[in-house]
Design a protein around this motif. Structure first.
Motif, PDB file in Angstrom:
ATOM      1  N   GLN A 113       0.867  -1.181   0.000  1.00 19.37           N
ATOM      2  CA  GLN A 113       0.000   0.000   0.000  1.00 19.37           C
ATOM      3  C   GLN A 113       0.896   1.220   0.000  1.00 19.37           C
ATOM      4  OE1 GLN A 113      -3.109   0.130   2.998  1.00 19.37           O
ATOM      5  NE2 GLN A 113      -3.377  -2.089   2.906  1.00 19.37           N
ATOM      6  N   ARG A 114       0.736   2.052  -1.015  1.00 19.81           N
ATOM      7  CA  ARG A 114       1.514   3.297  -1.088  1.00 19.81           C
ATOM      8  C   ARG A 114       0.533   4.447  -0.966  1.00 19.81           C
ATOM      9  NH1 ARG A 114       6.141   2.122  -5.636  1.00 19.81           N
ATOM     10  NH2 ARG A 114       6.968   0.243  -4.641  1.00 19.81           N
ATOM     11  N   ASN A 115      -0.019   4.589   0.246  1.00 18.34           N
ATOM     12  CA  ASN A 115      -1.141   5.499   0.444  1.00 18.34           C
ATOM     13  C   ASN A 115      -0.686   6.953   0.480  1.00 18.34           C
ATOM     14  OD1 ASN A 115      -2.458   3.088   0.643  1.00 18.34           O
ATOM     15  ND2 ASN A 115      -2.367   3.041   2.880  1.00 18.34           N
ATOM     16  N   ALA A 116      -1.425   7.785  -0.234  1.00 23.10           N
ATOM     17  CA  ALA A 116      -1.036   9.184  -0.371  1.00 23.10           C
ATOM     18  C   ALA A 116      -1.227   9.957   0.927  1.00 23.10           C
ATOM     19  CB  ALA A 116      -1.830   9.830  -1.500  1.00 23.10           C
ATOM     20  N   ILE A 117      -2.188   9.519   1.738  1.00 30.07           N
ATOM     21  CA  ILE A 117      -2.461  10.222   2.993  1.00 30.07           C
ATOM     22  C   ILE A 117      -2.091   9.298   4.141  1.00 30.07           C
ATOM     23  CG2 ILE A 117      -4.368  10.881   4.516  1.00 30.07           C
ATOM     24  CD1 ILE A 117      -5.643  12.289   2.274  1.00 30.07           C
ATOM     25  N   ALA A 118      -1.428   9.853   5.140  1.00 29.23           N
ATOM     26  CA  ALA A 118      -1.117   9.063   6.322  1.00 29.23           C
ATOM     27  C   ALA A 118      -2.432   8.756   7.023  1.00 29.23           C
ATOM     28  CB  ALA A 118      -0.200   9.848   7.239  1.00 29.23           C
ATOM     29  N   SER A 119      -2.849   7.515   6.999  1.00 26.62           N
ATOM     30  CA  SER A 119      -4.117   7.169   7.633  1.00 26.62           C
ATOM     31  C   SER A 119      -3.838   6.618   9.017  1.00 26.62           C
ATOM     32  CB  SER A 119      -4.878   6.149   6.781  1.00 26.62           C
ATOM     33  OG  SER A 119      -4.145   4.958   6.696  1.00 26.62           O
ATOM     34  N   ASN A 120      -4.878   6.494   9.783  1.00 23.33           N
ATOM     35  CA  ASN A 120      -4.744   5.972  11.133  1.00 23.33           C
ATOM     36  C   ASN A 120      -5.706   4.809  11.287  1.00 23.33           C
ATOM     37  OD1 ASN A 120      -4.342   5.550  13.835  1.00 23.33           O
ATOM     38  ND2 ASN A 120      -5.725   7.174  14.475  1.00 23.33           N
ATOM     39  N   PRO A 121      -5.278   3.551  11.326  1.00 22.25           N
ATOM     40  CA  PRO A 121      -3.889   3.091  11.303  1.00 22.25           C
ATOM     41  C   PRO A 121      -3.228   3.341   9.940  1.00 22.25           C
ATOM     42  CG  PRO A 121      -5.387   1.246  11.117  1.00 22.25           C
ATOM     43  CD  PRO A 121      -6.239   2.446  11.377  1.00 22.25           C
ATOM     44  N   ALA A 122      -1.918   3.026   9.864  1.00 20.85           N
ATOM     45  CA  ALA A 122      -1.124   3.392   8.686  1.00 20.85           C
ATOM     46  C   ALA A 122      -1.549   2.650   7.427  1.00 20.85           C
ATOM     47  CB  ALA A 122       0.350   3.134   8.965  1.00 20.85           C
ATOM     48  N   SER A 123      -2.191   1.483   7.599  1.00 19.24           N
ATOM     49  CA  SER A 123      -2.602   0.731   6.417  1.00 19.24           C
ATOM     50  C   SER A 123      -4.099   0.452   6.494  1.00 19.24           C
ATOM     51  CB  SER A 123      -1.845  -0.588   6.353  1.00 19.24           C
ATOM     52  OG  SER A 123      -2.123  -1.349   7.506  1.00 19.24           O
ATOM     53  N   PHE A 124      -4.683   0.183   5.352  1.00 16.90           N
ATOM     54  CA  PHE A 124      -6.085  -0.214   5.296  1.00 16.90           C
ATOM     55  C   PHE A 124      -6.169  -1.731   5.415  1.00 16.90           C
ATOM     56  CE2 PHE A 124      -6.168   3.972   3.619  1.00 16.90           C
ATOM     57  CZ  PHE A 124      -7.431   4.469   3.900  1.00 16.90           C
ATOM     58  N   THR A 125      -7.129  -2.192   6.220  1.00 15.28           N
ATOM     59  CA  THR A 125      -7.366  -3.621   6.350  1.00 15.28           C
ATOM     60  C   THR A 125      -8.615  -3.957   5.556  1.00 15.28           C
ATOM     61  OG1 THR A 125      -6.324  -3.746   8.521  1.00 15.28           O
ATOM     62  CG2 THR A 125      -7.931  -5.456   7.990  1.00 15.28           C
ATOM     63  N   MET A 126      -8.426  -4.692   4.470  1.00 14.84           N
ATOM     64  CA  MET A 126      -9.560  -5.048   3.613  1.00 14.84           C
ATOM     65  C   MET A 126      -9.318  -6.419   2.995  1.00 14.84           C
ATOM     66  SD  MET A 126     -12.023  -2.758   3.389  1.00 14.84           S
ATOM     67  CE  MET A 126     -12.867  -2.872   1.810  1.00 14.84           C
ATOM     68  N   PRO A 127     -10.387  -7.182   2.768  1.00 14.56           N
ATOM     69  CA  PRO A 127     -10.236  -8.344   1.895  1.00 14.56           C
ATOM     70  C   PRO A 127     -10.055  -7.828   0.468  1.00 14.56           C
ATOM     71  CG  PRO A 127     -12.540  -8.085   2.566  1.00 14.56           C
ATOM     72  CD  PRO A 127     -11.761  -6.983   3.228  1.00 14.56           C
ATOM     73  N   VAL A 128      -8.996  -8.262  -0.193  1.00 15.75           N
ATOM     74  CA  VAL A 128      -8.681  -7.762  -1.536  1.00 15.75           C
ATOM     75  C   VAL A 128      -8.739  -8.924  -2.515  1.00 15.75           C
ATOM     76  CG1 VAL A 128      -6.942  -6.614  -2.969  1.00 15.75           C
ATOM     77  CG2 VAL A 128      -7.164  -5.984  -0.552  1.00 15.75           C
ATOM     78  N   GLN A 129      -9.533  -8.761  -3.551  1.00 15.50           N
ATOM     79  CA  GLN A 129      -9.567  -9.784  -4.598  1.00 15.50           C
ATOM     80  C   GLN A 129      -8.377  -9.577  -5.523  1.00 15.50           C
ATOM     81  OE1 GLN A 129     -13.386  -9.760  -6.573  1.00 15.50           O
ATOM     82  NE2 GLN A 129     -14.272 -11.083  -5.011  1.00 15.50           N
ATOM     83  N   ILE A 130      -7.694 -10.697  -5.827  1.00 22.10           N
ATOM     84  CA  ILE A 130      -6.575 -10.653  -6.768  1.00 22.10           C
ATOM     85  C   ILE A 130      -6.877 -11.648  -7.880  1.00 22.10           C
ATOM     86  CG2 ILE A 130      -4.099 -11.046  -7.093  1.00 22.10           C
ATOM     87  CD1 ILE A 130      -3.666 -10.296  -4.194  1.00 22.10           C
ATOM     88  N   ARG A 131      -6.885 -11.159  -9.094  1.00 20.94           N
ATOM     89  CA  ARG A 131      -7.091 -12.051 -10.240  1.00 20.94           C
ATOM     90  C   ARG A 131      -5.730 -12.389 -10.837  1.00 20.94           C
ATOM     91  NH1 ARG A 131     -10.793  -9.566 -14.397  1.00 20.94           N
ATOM     92  NH2 ARG A 131      -8.887  -8.674 -15.262  1.00 20.94           N
ATOM     93  N   VAL A 132      -5.389 -13.670 -10.774  1.00 16.42           N
ATOM     94  CA  VAL A 132      -4.111 -14.146 -11.305  1.00 16.42           C
ATOM     95  C   VAL A 132      -4.373 -14.711 -12.690  1.00 16.42           C
ATOM     96  CG1 VAL A 132      -2.167 -15.691 -10.923  1.00 16.42           C
ATOM     97  CG2 VAL A 132      -3.361 -14.693  -8.964  1.00 16.42           C
ATOM     98  N   GLU A 133      -3.695 -14.120 -13.670  1.00 10.80           N
ATOM     99  CA  GLU A 133      -3.987 -14.467 -15.055  1.00 10.80           C
ATOM    100  C   GLU A 133      -2.884 -15.370 -15.617  1.00 10.80           C
ATOM    101  OE1 GLU A 133      -5.967 -10.095 -15.053  1.00 10.80           O
ATOM    102  OE2 GLU A 133      -3.956 -10.387 -15.903  1.00 10.80           O
ATOM    103  N   SER A 134      -3.303 -16.369 -16.392  1.00  7.44           N
ATOM    104  CA  SER A 134      -2.332 -17.217 -17.081  1.00  7.44           C
ATOM    105  C   SER A 134      -2.969 -17.699 -18.377  1.00  7.44           C
ATOM    106  CB  SER A 134      -1.922 -18.408 -16.205  1.00  7.44           C
ATOM    107  OG  SER A 134      -2.930 -19.382 -16.234  1.00  7.44           O
ATOM    108  N   ALA A 135      -2.129 -18.233 -19.256  1.00 11.41           N
ATOM    109  CA  ALA A 135      -2.627 -18.682 -20.560  1.00 11.41           C
ATOM    110  C   ALA A 135      -3.671 -19.777 -20.393  1.00 11.41           C
ATOM    111  CB  ALA A 135      -1.460 -19.173 -21.411  1.00 11.41           C
ATOM    112  N   ALA A 136      -3.569 -20.532 -19.298  1.00 17.22           N
ATOM    113  CA  ALA A 136      -4.498 -21.638 -19.076  1.00 17.22           C
ATOM    114  C   ALA A 136      -5.807 -21.171 -18.437  1.00 17.22           C
ATOM    115  CB  ALA A 136      -3.836 -22.686 -18.188  1.00 17.22           C
ATOM    116  N   GLY A 137      -5.919 -19.888 -18.114  1.00 18.70           N
ATOM    117  CA  GLY A 137      -7.134 -19.370 -17.482  1.00 18.70           C
ATOM    118  C   GLY A 137      -6.802 -18.557 -16.247  1.00 18.70           C
ATOM    119  N   ASP A 138      -7.790 -17.809 -15.760  1.00 26.39           N
ATOM    120  CA  ASP A 138      -7.582 -16.929 -14.607  1.00 26.39           C
ATOM    121  C   ASP A 138      -8.102 -17.594 -13.339  1.00 26.39           C
ATOM    122  OD1 ASP A 138      -6.782 -15.190 -16.547  1.00 26.39           O
ATOM    123  OD2 ASP A 138      -8.631 -13.992 -16.501  1.00 26.39           O
TER     124      ASP A 138
END
Ligand SMILES: [Zn+2]
Length: 664
Positions: free
Chosen positions: A504-529
């Motif tokens: 996380q390269r957050n532009a504003i110093a938040s409190n706490p310093a990072s956001f806690t969230m479930p983050v979806q990540i799509r991993v892509e490959s030639a065989a499918g995502d």
């Protein structure tokens, strides 16, 4: 309330949406009271002024109005209860200022029955001395007789005006947030809702006079005036009491619900009605939609409707009768003001700091409406427009400074980011749980027809979802900014897994310093995502993710469930061709007695295995201070744990991975 001008101002922002998503730049606003202190003691909030020693239970306004000259004569009957023992005097809020042109109000007398009560009227307070001190809970009904030309502020208060397309007169009020004392004595706090109200308006007989609730009577008087008597039997906040008077044309579009028919009545300038009739026709289907999503329309025994008012006012959700300028009579603003009948009128923000409970919800309802007409694409396009505005928001959604109108009704923060909070909550808990949260919120007896603060909504959301949402509300309501994610793909020789570093390269110093969230990540490959959800709770975290083949790309939060910016993903060839954390095998799953975990590490360092329940509470932990690279097997005793879903996570210095396990 909906400011139509803001929508027009928005257009330039839409054009730069793409670059803004990548740049994520905004300024920092000074922070007031720290959210930590406020959270620790929610009762320590600064209440809006108003006499906290009284509780108003009824407003009865009797108004005599002329437009040539502009003039108001009023008699306000107020029933109140003492909240203090031996109350010798109390005050009502009433604007005592006089403009240079002599405008303002004067008080003629204050009476309780036949008895004149002593009063003092200065510095916007009408201080009243009852005949005897009032005991705690003792009820007093009094009538304030007053007259003059009311002051106006912000978008309205009280206006003598004309139509835009003709010279016909129009008289109207718009009190939110601080305008009610400009035209009637009241306790000017949304925390003190009256149990009921009535408004009686006498004006020249060519006018139709409109207010809250049901029209119980009209009387033609010998002097050429007509009296309209409106009565509302539902609890109502002072700023939702309204008056709208003009030579209206009436148009009816009744709403049928559960076999009952409720009037839906529109009072529109005659020259405007043909232009907006098709939009007004949408009102019953919007009532059907929102009743299904939010719970039954809260004022079913009375009515809903619109009363047209002057230009520059947007729309305002007066209870059972929204006031709308011509430009606001669009499907979107009609939906917004209607949604306020649930979120604002039925459940009212207890203080203006929590205005997002009104405006964020009504704005989100615009997306609910778009979803009903245009499906997922319509919903996403509405939310993407909100996200673009929300990224420009400064300060916390919890309004730190409620001293001025613009700061409370900030379009990017209160409206757009407020709507994004509900969108993100939907992303975290899922569709069906999300709408169950909204319906449980509106059905909660302590909130229905009452008031709420953020913690009330949070409590319902936690109870319905079974999740601890403290981080979610703290970071999105009490902190500011949003996360800027950067993903780096650390290459791997293994074809069925990839190691991804998420920063996380957050532009504003938040409190706490990072956001806690479930983050979806799509991993892509030639065989499918493959799309996986990781629990991101640090500024720098590494995850080992399954792939279908050699990784070709990665997308963070592909469905835009998070208010965020994302930097382009990078592929880095690591010195070691091995991942930092090997595949984890957990068995048996479901488990009854013992849970076995097989894993490999590729670097030396501490390793922690955590088992957490659905509330995020830690129930088991195994910590190894230093493990050399190799294959390991560890076991957990799960006897005695409640049946249900748990999350097993394994953390090493360079990576973490989690998996859901079921305990029987
Ligand atoms: Zn609004």
């Amino acid at each position: 309330m909906h400011l139509v001008c803001c929508f027009l101002c928005l257009l330039p922002f839409l054009a730069i949406a793409q670059s803004d998503q990548i740049g994520g730049q905004f300024c920092q606003e000074s922070k007031g009271l720290s959210s930590e202190r406020r959270m620790a003691n929610p009762k320590a909030r600064i209440a809006y002024p108003g006499d906290a020693t009284i509780d108003v239970t009824y407003y009865g306004l009797d108004l005599y109005l002329t437009h040539t000259p502009n003039y108001l004569r009023g008699a306000a009957t107020i029933t109140l209860k003492s909240l203090a023992p031996a109350l010798t005097s109390f005050f009502l809020d009433l604007n005592s200022s006089t403009t240079t042109t002599g405008e303002g109000l004067r008080v003629d007398s204050v009476r309780a029955g036949n008895q004149l009560l002593p009063y003092q009227f200065s510095q916007n307070k009408l201080t009243i001395t009852p005949a005897q001190p009032l005991a705690t809970g003792q009820v007093l009904t009094l009538t304030v007789f007053y007259q003059g030309i009311p002051n106006s502020r912000d978008l309205g208060s009280f206006r003598f005006s004309t139509h835009e397309r003709s010279t016909d007169p129009a008289i109207w009020t718009l009190s939110e947030p601080y305008g009610a004392p400009d035209w009637f004595p009241c306790r000017d706090s949304p925390s003190d809702k009256a149990d009921s109200s009535s408004v009686r308006i006498t004006a020249p007989s060519r006018f139709v006079s409109v207010s809250n609730g049901i029209l119980v009577n009209t009387t033609d008087n010998p002097d050429g005036t007509r009296t309209y008597q409106w009565r509302n039997r539902y609890p109502i906040a002072q700023y939702l009491i309204s008056v709208a008077i003009s030579n209206y044309e009436r148009y009816d579009t009744p709403f049928t619900f559960g076999g009952r028919t409720m009037p839906v009545t529109h009072y529109i300038y005659p020259e405007v009605l043909p232009l907006v009739r098709a939009n007004l026709d949408l009102t019953p289907q919007l009532l059907t939609l929102f009743s299904a999503r939010f719970g039954p329309y809260p004022f079913l025994s009375e009515k809903y409707g619109h009363a047209q008012i002057g230009r520059g006012t947007g729309g305002m959700e007066h209870q059972t009768i929204s006031s709308m300028e011509e430009a606001a009579l669009t499907p979107n603003v009609i939906a917004h003001e209607l949604a306020h009948q649930w979120f604002g009128d039925y459940i009212t923000c207890r203080d203006w700091q929590n205005i997002w409970l009104n405006e964020g919800f009504a704005s989100y309802a615009e997306a609910v409406y778009a979803e009903s007409t245009s499906g997922k694409a319509g919903y996403q396009s509405t939310m993407n427009a909100f996200a673009t505005r929300a990224r420009t928001a400064r300060g916390s959604i919890y309004v730190q400074d409620i001293s001025n109108f613009a700061n409370i009704f900030n379009s990017s923060r209160t409206y757009a980011k407020g709507a994004m909070v509900l969108h993100m909550l939907r992303g975290v808990v899922g569709d069906s749980t999300f709408f169950r949260i909204l319906q449980t919120y509106t059905a909660t007896p302590s909130l229905a027809y009452g008031t709420a603060v953020t913690e009330d909504f949070q409590a319902v959301a936690q109870q319905v979802s079974g999740r601890n949402l403290a981080d979610f509300f703290r970071q999105w309501i009490y902190s500011e900014g949003y996360p800027t994610y950067k993903a780096t793909i650390l290459s791997s020789t293994l074809a069925n897994m990839a190691t991804v570093r998420l920063e996380q390269r957050n532009a504003i110093a938040s409190n706490p310093a990072s956001f806690t969230m479930p983050v979806q990540i799509r991993v892509e490959s030639a065989a499918g995502d493959t799309t996986v959800t990781v629990q991101n709770d640090r500024v720098d975290q590494t995850f080992t993710l399954p792939t279908r083949g050699p990784i070709t790309g990665i997308t963070i939060d592909p469905d835009n469930w998070i208010l965020k910016a994302a930097e382009p993903a990078q592929v880095v060839v690591t010195a070691t061709s091995e991942p930092v954390l090997g595949l984890v095998r957990v068995y048996p799953n479901p488990a009854t007695d013992v849970l076995t975990v097989d894993f490999s590490t590729f670097v030396t360092g501490p390793v922690t295995l955590l088992l957490t329940n659905s509330l995020g509470q830690r129930v088991r932990m195994l910590a190894e201070p230093s493990l050399s690279p190799g294959k390991y097997t560890l076991t957990f005793n799960v006897r005695g744990l409640a049946r249900g879903h748990y999350t097993l996570s394994i953390q090493t210095p360079n990576g973490s991975q989690s998996q859901v396990v079921v305990v029987l």
